[in-house]
Scaffold this active site. Structure first.
Site, PDB file in Angstrom:
ATOM      1  CB  SER A  40      56.127  85.722  -5.114  1.00  0.00           C
ATOM      2  OG  SER A  40      57.032  86.187  -4.150  1.00  0.00           O
ATOM      3  CE  LYS A  83      58.114  82.865  -2.303  1.00  0.00           C
ATOM      4  NZ  LYS A  83      57.655  83.396  -3.542  1.00  0.00           N
TER       5      LYS A  83
END
Length: 166
Positions: A40, A83
Site C-alpha cells: 500500500s 499510511k
C-alpha cells in the site's frame, strides 16, 4: 552465604525491573524500529522495508499532512497499518475509491485524521473505513533504515500535493 546470594538475586531483579521500565518508556514514548509489510505504500516504502518510527509527535499533536504514520488498524486492532496523513480534523477530502465511478467529498471530524496509502490502486485506507481516530496513531515514520540503498529520510508522496481539497 545465603544472605549474599539473596542480596545478589534481589539486586539482579531490581536492575532487571529498572532496565525493563527504561526500555518500555523508550519504545512507548521515544520510538522504535518497525518492519513494514504490504504494497500500500509503494513506491515510498516497499514490502519488508525497515523504518524508524518516532512516537513523540503523536503525544504532542505534531502529526501533519504528508506524514507517514503507523496506526492501529480500525478493522483489526491487533494489527498495525502504515499510511500517509492526507487530511487533519476539519479538512474536506476529495476521494475516489477504485470501485467508485464518481468522486465524493468527505469531512474529517474533530479528533480524527484521513489516511491513504501512496499506492492508491492497492491500499485499504480511509477511503474504505473512513477517518481514523487520532488515538489509533502509534507513531510517525520519517527514516528508512533498510535496505541500505534507500537509507535516509523518506521522500514526499508520489501523488503530489493530494492533501486536501481547499
Amino acid at each position: 552465604m545465603l544472605r549474599g546470594v539473596l542480596g545478589k538475586t534481589f539486586r539482579l531483579i531490581g536492575y532487571t525491573i529498572q532496565y525493563g521500565c527504561i526500555a518500555h518508556c523508550a519504545f512507548e514514548y521515544v520510538g522504535g524500529v518497525v518492519m513494514c509489510s504490504g504494497p500500500s505504500m509503494e513506491p515510498t516504502i516497499q514490502n519488508s522495508d525497515i523504518v524508524f518510527a518516532e512516537n513523540l509527535s503523536r503525544h504532542f499533536y505534531g502529526i501533519q499532512r504528508g506524514d507517514i504514520v503507523i496506526a492501529k488498524n480500525p478493522s483489526d486492532p491487533k494489527s498495525n497499518i502504515c499510511k500517509r496523513v492526507v487530511g487533519l480534523e476539519g479538512d474536506r477530502i476529495l476521494t475516489a475509491c477504485p470501485s467508485d465511478f464518481f468522486k465524493s467529498h468527505h469531512y474529517v471530524p474533530t479528533g480524527h485524521v484521513w489516511l491513504e496509502g501512496d499506492n492508491l490502486q492497492n491500499s485499504t485506507d480511509s477511503r474504505y473505513y473512513g477517518p481514523i481516530p487520532y488515538g489509533l496513531i502509534r507513531g510517525r515514520i520519517f527514516f528508512k533504515i533498510w535496505p541500505l540503498s534507500d537509507f535516509g529520510f523518506l521522500r514526499d508522496s508520489p501523488n503530489g500535493q493530494r492533501f486536501s481539497d481547499d
